[in-house]
Design a protein around this motif. Structure first.
Motif, short mmCIF file in Angstrom:
data_model
loop_
_atom_site.label_atom_id
_atom_site.label_comp_id
_atom_site.label_asym_id
_atom_site.label_seq_id
_atom_site.Cartn_x
_atom_site.Cartn_y
_atom_site.Cartn_z
N ARG A 18 -13.09 -13.77 1.52
CA ARG A 18 -11.73 -13.46 1.98
C ARG A 18 -11.15 -12.18 1.40
O ARG A 18 -10.09 -11.73 1.82
CB ARG A 18 -10.80 -14.63 1.63
CG ARG A 18 -11.11 -15.91 2.39
CD ARG A 18 -10.29 -17.07 1.84
NE ARG A 18 -10.70 -17.44 0.49
CZ ARG A 18 -10.08 -18.36 -0.26
NH1 ARG A 18 -9.02 -18.99 0.22
NH2 ARG A 18 -10.51 -18.64 -1.48
N PHE A 19 -11.82 -11.59 0.43
CA PHE A 19 -11.26 -10.39 -0.20
C PHE A 19 -11.09 -9.25 0.79
O PHE A 19 -11.99 -8.96 1.59
CB PHE A 19 -12.15 -9.92 -1.36
CG PHE A 19 -11.89 -10.65 -2.65
CD1 PHE A 19 -10.63 -10.64 -3.23
CD2 PHE A 19 -12.93 -11.33 -3.28
CE1 PHE A 19 -10.40 -11.32 -4.42
CE2 PHE A 19 -12.70 -12.01 -4.48
CZ PHE A 19 -11.43 -12.00 -5.04
N THR A 20 -9.93 -8.61 0.71
CA THR A 20 -9.69 -7.40 1.50
C THR A 20 -9.74 -6.15 0.62
O THR A 20 -9.69 -5.03 1.12
CB THR A 20 -8.30 -7.45 2.18
OG1 THR A 20 -7.28 -7.50 1.17
CG2 THR A 20 -8.20 -8.66 3.09
N ILE A 21 -9.80 -6.37 -0.70
CA ILE A 21 -9.90 -5.23 -1.63
C ILE A 21 -11.38 -5.01 -1.96
O ILE A 21 -12.17 -5.95 -1.99
CB ILE A 21 -9.11 -5.49 -2.93
CG1 ILE A 21 -9.59 -6.77 -3.62
CG2 ILE A 21 -7.62 -5.56 -2.64
CD1 ILE A 21 -9.04 -6.97 -4.99
N PRO A 22 -11.77 -3.76 -2.21
CA PRO A 22 -13.19 -3.47 -2.49
C PRO A 22 -13.58 -3.75 -3.94
O PRO A 22 -13.71 -2.85 -4.77
CB PRO A 22 -13.30 -1.97 -2.15
CG PRO A 22 -11.93 -1.43 -2.39
CD PRO A 22 -10.96 -2.54 -2.09
N ASN A 23 -13.77 -5.04 -4.26
CA ASN A 23 -14.23 -5.41 -5.61
C ASN A 23 -15.59 -4.79 -5.90
O ASN A 23 -16.39 -4.57 -4.99
CB ASN A 23 -14.35 -6.94 -5.73
CG ASN A 23 -13.01 -7.60 -5.90
OD1 ASN A 23 -12.22 -7.22 -6.76
ND2 ASN A 23 -12.73 -8.60 -5.07
N PHE A 24 -15.86 -4.59 -7.18
CA PHE A 24 -17.17 -4.06 -7.56
C PHE A 24 -17.61 -4.70 -8.88
O PHE A 24 -17.18 -4.29 -9.95
CB PHE A 24 -17.12 -2.53 -7.70
CG PHE A 24 -18.49 -1.90 -7.66
CD1 PHE A 24 -19.09 -1.62 -6.45
CD2 PHE A 24 -19.17 -1.62 -8.83
CE1 PHE A 24 -20.35 -1.06 -6.40
CE2 PHE A 24 -20.44 -1.06 -8.80
CZ PHE A 24 -21.02 -0.77 -7.57
N PRO A 25 -18.44 -5.75 -8.82
CA PRO A 25 -18.79 -6.52 -10.02
C PRO A 25 -19.55 -5.69 -11.06
O PRO A 25 -20.52 -4.99 -10.72
CB PRO A 25 -19.68 -7.64 -9.48
CG PRO A 25 -19.35 -7.71 -8.02
CD PRO A 25 -19.03 -6.31 -7.61
N SER A 26 -19.13 -5.81 -12.32
CA SER A 26 -19.76 -5.02 -13.39
C SER A 26 -21.18 -5.49 -13.69
O SER A 26 -21.97 -4.75 -14.29
CB SER A 26 -18.91 -5.10 -14.66
OG SER A 26 -18.77 -6.44 -15.10
N THR A 49 -21.15 -11.10 -0.42
CA THR A 49 -19.76 -10.75 -0.73
C THR A 49 -18.93 -10.65 0.55
O THR A 49 -19.41 -10.91 1.65
CB THR A 49 -19.71 -9.37 -1.44
OG1 THR A 49 -19.98 -8.33 -0.49
CG2 THR A 49 -20.72 -9.28 -2.58
N ASP A 50 -17.68 -10.21 0.36
CA ASP A 50 -16.83 -9.88 1.49
C ASP A 50 -17.33 -8.60 2.16
O ASP A 50 -18.17 -7.89 1.61
CB ASP A 50 -15.39 -9.67 1.00
CG ASP A 50 -15.32 -8.56 -0.04
OD1 ASP A 50 -15.05 -7.40 0.35
OD2 ASP A 50 -15.57 -8.83 -1.23
N LYS A 51 -16.77 -8.28 3.31
CA LYS A 51 -17.20 -7.10 4.06
C LYS A 51 -16.56 -5.80 3.53
O LYS A 51 -17.00 -4.71 3.90
CB LYS A 51 -16.85 -7.25 5.54
CG LYS A 51 -17.64 -8.33 6.25
CD LYS A 51 -17.36 -8.36 7.74
CE LYS A 51 -15.97 -8.88 8.05
NZ LYS A 51 -15.75 -9.12 9.49
N HIS A 52 -15.54 -5.92 2.69
CA HIS A 52 -14.78 -4.73 2.32
C HIS A 52 -15.32 -4.00 1.09
O HIS A 52 -15.00 -2.83 0.88
CB HIS A 52 -13.31 -5.11 2.08
CG HIS A 52 -12.63 -5.60 3.32
ND1 HIS A 52 -12.57 -6.94 3.64
CD2 HIS A 52 -12.03 -4.95 4.34
CE1 HIS A 52 -11.94 -7.09 4.79
NE2 HIS A 52 -11.60 -5.90 5.24
#
Length: 403
Positions: free
Chosen positions: A310-318, A334-337
Motif C-alpha cells: 500500500r505504500f505510496t512513498i518510495p521506501n528504500f530498506p537499508s 514491495t509496493d510499486k512506488h
C-alpha cells in the motif's frame, strides 16, 4: 584544517560505536578525517540506564534516557517521540553547551527534532543537514496507522514541513525519494535536495569468501538446502500478511529453506503462525547480535526484502546494503512506488515482484533456488554496485563538501 565540530542526532542506538551499520560507519568515517563528532542517541526506558556521556578519541557519545521508541505500542511510541525533543535539547545544553557546532546532522525518524535544530542553528549559526530515511506522516497514512487530514496528521505534517524548512540540505536515499519530496513539497528549493544513499564500510571481499557452515548447524539448517534469509524489522511496514503467505507456501520451492531473523511489533504474529502451523523448512529467530547475523548472511544464498504493497512513498530498506556486501542476490516483494526495483534491474543483482503477488514470488524464488550460477552472477553484480554507489567513504564526501 581548523577544528570542526559536528553534532549528529539520531534514534539509532550507538552503544557500540565500533559495531557495523549505516550510522556507526558514517560517524567513524567522519571521525577518521579529524572531525570532532558529537552523537546524541536514545537509551530507551526498558534498558534502565541513565543519561551519560562517553568519549572515544574525537567521538563523544551522549546517551539520553528516553521513553520506549522501538518494539512498543503505537501510543507509547508516539508519546516518546513527542517528548524526545525536549529530552535531547536539555541534554545537549547540559553536556555540549560550550561547543560551537559547524554542522548539525539529524536523521528521520523522528520528524520532531525541529525545535532542537532551530535552537542550535540560531545559537551557533550552524549549517544543518537532514538525512531523510523516513517520510512521515505519509508512510503511516499509507498503512492505515494515521488518518489523512486528521488532527494528529495535521500536527505531524506541520512538524515535517518545519523540519524541511529549517534544513539547509536534505539528503534522500534515492532519486525516487528526491523526486517525491519535491513533488509533494513544492515550497522546497530544489538545490537543497540531493541523493545521500544508505552506505556502509564494506568488508574486504577476501574476508567473506570463506563460508563456515557451523552457524547453519547451530540453527539446524540443512547445509544442502538453498538458504533464503530475511533479516530486519518485523513490523507493519513490512507487509507481514504477505510474508506469512510466503512462509505458508514455501514448501513449493524445492530444496530450499526460509529463515526469518528480526524483531518488531509483528514478531509475535509470525511466531504464533509458525508455532501453530509448522510450515516446512521455515524458521523464525529473534534478533541476533550483528556479528552472528553477519555469519548467517555469509552462509546464506538469497536475501529477501518485504514491504507493504500500500505504500505510496518510495521506501528504500537499508538491509539491501548488507545483502550486497555478502554478494547475495536479492528477491524483493514491495509496493510499486519504490525505486528499489529499478536499482535491482539496473544492477542485475536480483528480482522484484509486487507484494501480494504470490505466484510471481514463488516463480522467481524457484529461479534462484534452481540456478547456482545465476545466484553467483547476481550476487557479484550486487557487490560491484555496493562498492560503486554505497561505500561510506563516498557518502562521507557529500557531508564534507558542506563543511
Amino acid at each position: 584544517m581548523n577544528k570542526l565540530n559536528v553534532l549528529f542526532l539520531t534514534l539509532s542506538s550507538m552503544e557500540n560505536i565500533n559495531e557495523r551499520g549505516i550510522y556507526t560507519d558514517l560517524v567513524r568515517e567522519l571521525a577518521s578525517r579529524g572531525i570532532y563528532i558529537h552523537v546524541v542517541f536514545p537509551r530507551e526506558r526498558r534498558l534502565g540506564l541513565p543519561t551519560e556521556l562517553e568519549i572515544i578519541d574525537n567521538i563523544k557519545l551522549l546517551k539520553v534516557k528516553t521513553g520506549n521508541i522501538t518494539e512498543t505500542r503505537f501510543i507509547e511510541k508516539g508519546i516518546s517521540t513527542l517528548t524526545i525533543e525536549n529530552q535531547y535539547l536539555k541534554a545537549v545544553k547540559k553536556y555540549f553547551g560550550n561547543i560551537n557546532f559547524d554542522l548539525i546532522i539529524y536523521s528521520t525518524p523522528p520528524i520532531t527534532f525541529e525545535r532542537v535544530i532551530q535552537y542550535l542553528k540560531k545559537k551557533h549559526q550552524s549549517k544543518t543537514y537532514l538525512i531523510l530515511k523516513d517520510i512521515f506522516p505519509q508512510n503511516a497514512v499509507d498503512i492505515d496507522i494515521l488518518k489523512n487530514n486528521s488532527f494528529i496528521w495535521k500536527y505531524f505534517r506541520n512538524k515535517e514541513k518545519h523540519l524541511y524548512e529549517v534544513s539547509d540540505m536534505i539528503g534522500c536515499m534515492t532519486k525516487g525519494n528526491v523526486q517525491y519530496i519535491l513533488n509533494h513539497n513544492p515550497y522546497i528549493d530544489r538545490n537543497k535536495v540531493e541523493v545521500f544513499p544508505n552506505s556502509i564500510e564494506p568488508i574486504d571481499r577476501n574476508n567473506i569468501s570463506i563460508i563456515n557452515n557451523e552457524i547453519k548447524e547451530k540453527f539446524q539448517i540443512p547445509a544442502h538446502l538453498t538458504l533464503f534469509i530475511y533479516g530486519g524489522n518485523l513490523g507493519k511496514p513490512q507487509g507481514i500478511d504477505f510474508l506469512i503467505r510466503v512462509a505458508e507456501n514455501f514448501y513449493k520451492i524445492e530444496n530450499s529453506y526460509l529463515l526469518i531473523v528480526g524483531s518488531g511489533t509483528e514478531y509475535e504474529t509470525i511466531k504464533n503462525y509458525i508455532d501453530s502451523r509448522h510450515p516446512k523448512n521455515v524458521n523464525l529467530i529473534k534478533s541476533l547480535p550483528k556479528k552472528e547475523y553477519d555469519q548467517l548472511l555469509r552462509s546464506a544464498d538469497v536475501g529477501l526484502i518485504f514491504l507493504d504493497k500500500r505504500f505510496t512513498i518510495p521506501n528504500f530498506p537499508s538491509r539491501l546494503t548488507s545483502y550486497f556486501e555478502y554478494s547475495l542476490p536479492v528477491l524483493a516483494a514491495t509496493d510499486k512506488h519504490t525505486d528499489l526495483k529499478n536499482i535491482l534491474i539496473e544492477s542485475n543483482s536480483g528480482f522484484w515482484c509486487e507484494s501480494g503477488d504470490l505466484d510471481s514470488f514463488i516463480h522467481l524464488a524457484k529461479s534462484l533456488a534452481d540456478n547456482n550460477v545465476l545466484r553467483k552472477q547476481m550476487g557479484l553484480k550486487g557487490r560491484d554496485y555496493l562498492e560503486d554507489n554505497y561505500d561510506i567513504r563516498k557518502t562521507a564526501n557529500i557531508i564534507m563538501k558542506h563543511l
